[in-house]
Design a protein around this motif. Structure first.
Motif, short mmCIF file in Angstrom:
data_model
loop_
_atom_site.label_atom_id
_atom_site.label_comp_id
_atom_site.label_asym_id
_atom_site.label_seq_id
_atom_site.Cartn_x
_atom_site.Cartn_y
_atom_site.Cartn_z
N VAL A 169 24.52 -9.44 7.87
CA VAL A 169 23.92 -10.60 7.67
C VAL A 169 24.31 -11.76 8.62
O VAL A 169 23.63 -12.57 9.18
N SER A 170 25.78 -11.73 8.79
CA SER A 170 26.53 -13.00 9.58
C SER A 170 27.69 -12.39 10.20
O SER A 170 28.40 -11.33 9.58
N ALA A 171 28.15 -12.92 11.42
CA ALA A 171 29.22 -12.61 11.90
C ALA A 171 29.65 -13.87 12.94
O ALA A 171 28.81 -14.32 13.38
N SER A 172 31.27 -13.76 12.89
CA SER A 172 31.57 -14.82 13.64
C SER A 172 33.05 -14.40 14.13
O SER A 172 33.89 -13.77 13.48
N ALA A 173 33.47 -14.93 15.62
CA ALA A 173 34.53 -14.72 16.01
C ALA A 173 35.83 -15.73 15.82
O ALA A 173 35.33 -16.87 15.71
N VAL A 174 36.93 -15.57 15.33
CA VAL A 174 38.10 -16.55 14.96
C VAL A 174 39.17 -16.31 15.96
O VAL A 174 39.59 -15.06 15.88
N ALA A 175 39.87 -17.14 16.31
CA ALA A 175 41.36 -17.17 17.09
C ALA A 175 42.20 -18.12 16.33
O ALA A 175 41.77 -19.42 16.08
N SER A 228 41.16 -13.26 17.36
CA SER A 228 42.15 -12.40 16.69
C SER A 228 41.38 -11.88 15.81
O SER A 228 42.15 -10.80 15.02
N ARG A 229 40.37 -12.08 15.25
CA ARG A 229 39.65 -11.40 14.10
C ARG A 229 38.19 -11.70 14.17
O ARG A 229 37.92 -13.00 14.53
N VAL A 230 37.29 -10.68 13.52
CA VAL A 230 36.14 -11.10 13.59
C VAL A 230 35.53 -11.05 12.02
O VAL A 230 35.82 -10.14 11.53
#
Length: 391
Positions: free
Chosen positions: A88-94, A218-220
């Motif tokens: 449904v949704s996805a985002s990359a985070v650092a 660092s994570r998705v």
């Protein structure tokens, strides 16, 4: 005795006392109705329970990227996840250990009368973050691809971070200072249903985060549709970084399937026991009334025996009478039970779940109950001696 004669005698015996037969039938009706209703309500309620568990089923997946992998997962990698069916949704985070405790101030003026600085976490994220954390913008807006492409120094504050820094309005384009660098606050993110730590964080675009040492993902964060979490958890590492799929750590909470099945089995068992108890009560009523009928028809039994009726004829007549009463009660009870299940479901705004097999077997169950209930009275009637009965 001919079958037709046996049928007519049994039918005449049932219709000879219509009020008593109706009351006797009522016991079976109540038992069968209760059985059908309990089975139907159990299935319907079980379906609702399963639905509630499905609502709690984990749809949030987190893919951790070890620091040693560096740029193995790029900032555009979440776009590959969106191609998977069920995402449904996805985002990359650092975020790094150093960026988790940075000095953030709302202005550069030193005012001893108020606190203008806080130690907060600074996180770099892609524009899809609000959907990935199931949050909403309470004020302002989130940065978009244009901000990222231009390298704008903009920031979005978590709801608690905005309160701590005293940032309340977006019209005046307030700024916060992270390690002496100014970032224009364009929005406040709140209502987080996952990643609650972001409520006290400063969120910046990836290009702005690079200035603070947040170059690598660092994570998705991934959200899936119901039932797709297990499959996406296996496919996500391959979609994000095919060459390092085995090194990515996927965190997917287990689904409550075992607990859901156990609860549904308990509900079904409880309602089935209640229905069987009600059916036993109806059977006792049929046996009691049939026995009373036998005692009241002693003279008739004696006369029939004197005219040549065998013991089996007497037993068959009373057995057939009680079976007819049970069969009629089963038909009425089954129909009434289906109507009640549908009515209760309509009132509760549920989807009725009806198993056709119990509904169709209910009349046969009623007949079987009548047959069993009439065994003792019919045997007692067949053992009467003509002389004793007539006397």
């Amino acid at each position: 005795m001919d079958i037709r004669d046996l049928w007519s005698e049994a039918l005449a015996g049932v219709l000879a006392r219509p009020v008593r037969s109706a009351l006797t039938t009522l016991g079976t009706v109540l038992g069968i109705t209760t059985l059908v209703v309990t089975l139907g309500i159990a299935a319907t309620a079980g379906n609702q329970i399963v639905g509630r568990f499905d609502e709690l089923t984990a749809t949030a997946i987190t893919v951790d990227v070890p620091t040693r992998l560096g740029p193995a997962v790029g900032w555009d990698s979440p776009a590959e996840l969106l191609r998977l069916r069920g995402v449904v949704s996805a985002s990359a985070v650092a975020q790094t250990e150093a960026s988790s405790n940075l000095r953030v101030t709302s202005n550069t003026i030193v005012d001893p009368t108020r606190v203008t600085g806080q130690t907060l976490a600074v996180v770099a994220a892609t524009p899809e973050l609000p959907g990935a954390v199931l949050g909403r913008m309470t004020r302002g807006r989130f940065f978009d691809a244009g901000h990222v492409r231009r390298g704008d120094r903009v920031a979005v504050l978590g709801e608690q971070a905005a309160q701590m820094l005293g940032v309340a309005r977006m019209e005046s384009a307030p700024a916060v200072f992270v390690e002496g660098r100014a970032y224009t606050v364009i929005g406040v993110l709140g209502g987080l249903r996952r990643e609650q730590a972001l409520a006290t964080a400063v969120i910046v675009p990836p290009t702005a985060g690079a200035e603070l040492g947040l170059e690598h993902v660092s994570r998705v964060l991934v959200n899936t549709s119901l039932g797709a979490a297990d499959l996406i958890a296996r496919q996500a590492p391959l979609a994000l970084s095919p060459g390092h799929a085995t090194e990515l750590q996927v965190i997917a909470p287990p689904t409550p399937k075992r607990a859901r099945d156990a609860v549904q089995d308990d509900v079904d068992g409880l309602f089935l026991i209640l229905g069987l108890v009600s059916l036993v009560v109806g059977a006792v009523g049929i046996a009691n009334v049939t026995l009373v009928t036998v005692m009241e028809r002693v003279a008739e039994i004696g006369l029939r025996r004197a005219l040549g009726a065998a013991r089996r004829h007497i037993a068959a007549q009373f057995l057939l009478e009680s079976t007819l009463i049970g069969l009629v009660g089963g038909v009425i009870g089954s129909s009434l039970g289906i109507v009640i299940v549908v009515a209760v479901s309509a009132v509760r705004d549920w989807t009725p779940v009806l198993d056709v097999r119990p509904a169709l077997a209910a009349p046969l169950a009623g007949a079987a109950v009548g047959l069993l209930a009439g065994l003792h009275p019919s045997l007692r009637a067949s053992r009467m001696e003509p002389a004793d009965a007539l006397r």
